[in-house]
Design a protein around this motif. Sequence first.
Motif, PDB file in Angstrom:
ATOM      1  N   PRO A  24     -19.525  -2.517 -30.143  1.00  0.00           N
ATOM      2  CA  PRO A  24     -20.546  -1.345 -30.385  1.00  0.00           C
ATOM      3  C   PRO A  24     -22.039  -2.285 -30.409  1.00  0.00           C
ATOM      4  O   PRO A  24     -22.020  -3.272 -30.714  1.00  0.00           O
ATOM      5  CB  PRO A  24     -20.361  -0.948 -31.671  1.00  0.00           C
ATOM      6  CG  PRO A  24     -19.490  -1.831 -32.398  1.00  0.00           C
ATOM      7  CD  PRO A  24     -18.666  -2.535 -31.355  1.00  0.00           C
ATOM      8  N   ARG A  25     -22.949  -1.340 -30.008  1.00  0.00           N
ATOM      9  CA  ARG A  25     -24.360  -1.711 -30.318  1.00  0.00           C
ATOM     10  C   ARG A  25     -25.002  -1.259 -31.639  1.00  0.00           C
ATOM     11  O   ARG A  25     -24.593  -0.266 -32.071  1.00  0.00           O
ATOM     12  CB  ARG A  25     -25.377  -1.591 -29.168  1.00  0.00           C
ATOM     13  CG  ARG A  25     -25.092  -2.188 -27.765  1.00  0.00           C
ATOM     14  CD  ARG A  25     -26.185  -2.043 -26.727  1.00  0.00           C
ATOM     15  NE  ARG A  25     -26.010  -3.072 -25.632  1.00  0.00           N
ATOM     16  CZ  ARG A  25     -25.751  -2.486 -24.396  1.00  0.00           C
ATOM     17  NH1 ARG A  25     -25.278  -1.305 -24.485  1.00  0.00           N
ATOM     18  NH2 ARG A  25     -25.744  -3.341 -23.663  1.00  0.00           N
ATOM     19  N   GLY A  77     -22.716  -4.836 -45.119  1.00  0.00           N
ATOM     20  CA  GLY A  77     -23.571  -5.312 -44.194  1.00  0.00           C
ATOM     21  C   GLY A  77     -22.832  -6.143 -42.834  1.00  0.00           C
ATOM     22  O   GLY A  77     -23.861  -7.199 -42.377  1.00  0.00           O
ATOM     23  N   ALA A  78     -21.820  -5.545 -42.477  1.00  0.00           N
ATOM     24  CA  ALA A  78     -21.198  -6.220 -41.263  1.00  0.00           C
ATOM     25  C   ALA A  78     -20.278  -5.295 -40.591  1.00  0.00           C
ATOM     26  O   ALA A  78     -19.805  -4.371 -41.176  1.00  0.00           O
ATOM     27  CB  ALA A  78     -20.302  -7.539 -41.597  1.00  0.00           C
ATOM     28  N   VAL A  79     -20.134  -5.625 -39.246  1.00  0.00           N
ATOM     29  CA  VAL A  79     -18.980  -4.857 -38.543  1.00  0.00           C
ATOM     30  C   VAL A  79     -17.641  -5.735 -38.430  1.00  0.00           C
ATOM     31  O   VAL A  79     -17.862  -7.451 -38.089  1.00  0.00           O
ATOM     32  CB  VAL A  79     -19.394  -4.717 -37.181  1.00  0.00           C
ATOM     33  CG1 VAL A  79     -18.181  -4.209 -36.301  1.00  0.00           C
ATOM     34  CG2 VAL A  79     -20.570  -3.520 -37.164  1.00  0.00           C
ATOM     35  N   THR A  80     -16.745  -5.385 -39.074  1.00  0.00           N
ATOM     36  CA  THR A  80     -15.449  -6.195 -39.149  1.00  0.00           C
ATOM     37  C   THR A  80     -14.371  -5.499 -38.613  1.00  0.00           C
ATOM     38  O   THR A  80     -14.148  -4.402 -38.616  1.00  0.00           O
ATOM     39  CB  THR A  80     -15.081  -6.405 -40.701  1.00  0.00           C
ATOM     40  OG1 THR A  80     -16.099  -6.949 -41.247  1.00  0.00           O
ATOM     41  CG2 THR A  80     -14.142  -7.232 -40.774  1.00  0.00           C
ATOM     42  N   GLY A 114      -7.844  -3.784 -32.622  1.00  0.00           N
ATOM     43  CA  GLY A 114      -7.820  -3.449 -33.854  1.00  0.00           C
ATOM     44  C   GLY A 114      -9.248  -2.235 -34.138  1.00  0.00           C
ATOM     45  O   GLY A 114     -10.240  -2.439 -33.176  1.00  0.00           O
ATOM     46  N   THR A 115      -9.269  -1.873 -35.157  1.00  0.00           N
ATOM     47  CA  THR A 115     -10.317  -0.897 -35.628  1.00  0.00           C
ATOM     48  C   THR A 115     -11.489  -1.790 -35.978  1.00  0.00           C
ATOM     49  O   THR A 115     -11.259  -2.574 -36.926  1.00  0.00           O
ATOM     50  CB  THR A 115      -9.882   0.116 -36.659  1.00  0.00           C
ATOM     51  OG1 THR A 115      -8.661   0.895 -36.017  1.00  0.00           O
ATOM     52  CG2 THR A 115     -10.840   1.040 -37.078  1.00  0.00           C
ATOM     53  N   LEU A 116     -12.623  -1.402 -35.661  1.00  0.00           N
ATOM     54  CA  LEU A 116     -13.918  -2.345 -36.051  1.00  0.00           C
ATOM     55  C   LEU A 116     -14.515  -1.106 -37.113  1.00  0.00           C
ATOM     56  O   LEU A 116     -14.557   0.076 -36.702  1.00  0.00           O
ATOM     57  CB  LEU A 116     -14.723  -2.177 -34.847  1.00  0.00           C
ATOM     58  CG  LEU A 116     -14.291  -3.346 -33.867  1.00  0.00           C
ATOM     59  CD1 LEU A 116     -15.558  -3.351 -32.877  1.00  0.00           C
ATOM     60  CD2 LEU A 116     -14.417  -4.684 -34.540  1.00  0.00           C
ATOM     61  N   VAL A 117     -14.833  -1.608 -38.504  1.00  0.00           N
ATOM     62  CA  VAL A 117     -15.493  -0.860 -39.244  1.00  0.00           C
ATOM     63  C   VAL A 117     -16.735  -1.473 -39.782  1.00  0.00           C
ATOM     64  O   VAL A 117     -16.782  -2.680 -39.739  1.00  0.00           O
ATOM     65  CB  VAL A 117     -14.580  -0.426 -40.487  1.00  0.00           C
ATOM     66  CG1 VAL A 117     -13.216  -0.011 -40.262  1.00  0.00           C
ATOM     67  CG2 VAL A 117     -14.265  -1.689 -41.312  1.00  0.00           C
ATOM     68  N   ARG A 118     -17.671  -0.621 -39.977  1.00  0.00           N
ATOM     69  CA  ARG A 118     -18.824  -1.151 -40.825  1.00  0.00           C
ATOM     70  C   ARG A 118     -18.883  -1.153 -42.300  1.00  0.00           C
ATOM     71  O   ARG A 118     -18.591   0.010 -42.863  1.00  0.00           O
ATOM     72  CB  ARG A 118     -20.396  -0.389 -40.294  1.00  0.00           C
ATOM     73  CG  ARG A 118     -21.371  -0.834 -41.034  1.00  0.00           C
ATOM     74  CD  ARG A 118     -22.804  -0.131 -40.542  1.00  0.00           C
ATOM     75  NE  ARG A 118     -23.830  -0.869 -41.321  1.00  0.00           N
ATOM     76  CZ  ARG A 118     -25.117  -0.383 -40.821  1.00  0.00           C
ATOM     77  NH1 ARG A 118     -25.424   0.517 -40.030  1.00  0.00           N
ATOM     78  NH2 ARG A 118     -26.026  -0.904 -41.612  1.00  0.00           N
ATOM     79  N   VAL A 165     -16.425   2.288 -36.146  1.00  0.00           N
ATOM     80  CA  VAL A 165     -17.462   2.277 -35.253  1.00  0.00           C
ATOM     81  C   VAL A 165     -16.797   1.821 -34.036  1.00  0.00           C
ATOM     82  O   VAL A 165     -17.900   1.807 -33.046  1.00  0.00           O
ATOM     83  CB  VAL A 165     -18.485   1.418 -35.853  1.00  0.00           C
ATOM     84  CG1 VAL A 165     -19.287   1.817 -37.147  1.00  0.00           C
ATOM     85  CG2 VAL A 165     -17.960  -0.276 -36.113  1.00  0.00           C
ATOM     86  N   GLY A 166     -15.588   1.631 -33.809  1.00  0.00           N
ATOM     87  CA  GLY A 166     -15.148   1.279 -32.301  1.00  0.00           C
ATOM     88  C   GLY A 166     -13.919   0.406 -32.521  1.00  0.00           C
ATOM     89  O   GLY A 166     -13.242   0.493 -33.447  1.00  0.00           O
ATOM     90  N   THR A 167     -13.684  -0.125 -31.397  1.00  0.00           N
ATOM     91  CA  THR A 167     -12.267  -0.748 -31.163  1.00  0.00           C
ATOM     92  C   THR A 167     -12.759  -2.296 -30.785  1.00  0.00           C
ATOM     93  O   THR A 167     -13.427  -2.514 -29.913  1.00  0.00           O
ATOM     94  CB  THR A 167     -11.401  -0.201 -29.927  1.00  0.00           C
ATOM     95  OG1 THR A 167     -11.026   1.137 -30.277  1.00  0.00           O
ATOM     96  CG2 THR A 167     -10.100  -0.745 -29.815  1.00  0.00           C
ATOM     97  N   CYS A 168     -12.009  -3.207 -31.379  1.00  0.00           N
ATOM     98  CA  CYS A 168     -12.143  -4.514 -31.201  1.00  0.00           C
ATOM     99  C   CYS A 168     -11.634  -4.864 -29.627  1.00  0.00           C
ATOM    100  O   CYS A 168     -10.743  -4.619 -29.558  1.00  0.00           O
ATOM    101  CB  CYS A 168     -11.503  -5.319 -32.064  1.00  0.00           C
ATOM    102  SG  CYS A 168     -11.568  -7.241 -31.758  1.00  0.00           S
TER     103      CYS A 168
END
Length: 260
Positions: free
Chosen positions: A146-147, A117-120, A110-114, A102-105
């Motif tokens: 991300p929003r 129940g969380a974005v990590t 780093g890669t953000l993943v959903r 879902v985006g970049t930290c």
Amino acid sequence: MTQTVRVYAGECTVTYHGSDELRIQRGRVVVVHKPDGTVLVHDAEGYQPVAWLTRSSAVHLEQTEDGEFALIAVDDGERLRVESEGDSARASHDVTPAGTAVGTCPDCDGTLVRARGAVTCLDCRAEYPLPRDAGMADSTCDCGLPRMSVVRGARFEICVDRECEDLDAAVRERFDREWACPDCGADLRVVRERTLFLRCEDHPDCDETFALPRETVSGACECGLPEVGGGGSASDEATRCLDSNCDEDRSSPRTPETDR
């Protein structure tokens, strides 16, 4: 967050004790011990483990100086023992939740993943819990995260980091004192006690409460409370009053007000 999965391989004797079952197997297998206590024993065929214990309450490893091991997992009347027979191999690997990117930290790139129940962040372990019904918006916050999109009477797009943009504050700004209590006429306040809802707090003898809808407000009921649902269409058939016990006659559809 990053955790550790442990993998064991070699010729093993696998013993499973259940409430009414005893099963003993031997072969060259791979044993996976996951961070949540799950132990899986795989052989050469298919995706199904030959033995397993899911989310066991305790896992214990016994080791000998010559490299042999015994892994014991127990949970509520079940017991799984995997004992090596001779040489074996062992390894540890970092693992993270796997989900949709879902985006970049903004902190470490780093890669953000959903997932779950969380974005990590897969690299720096940053984690941002999400409401259960949240979707991901197409926008990015000024902080770089991300929003998310959440419906609480209206659609809100806010940062996944609650310390950056607070959902409760956004809902209060939009709906606090927006409606009057149908019983006493006092303003309904947006409050949180485990979840967001509307409560009559300004009248000492009234304690009316109404769940804040996870739908959009589509109109106004004759009792003074909002109507929700209906998808914003002119038809009143799919709408309902926020008060599930409202007895106002809403059988005649009303034309919604035109946006100004």
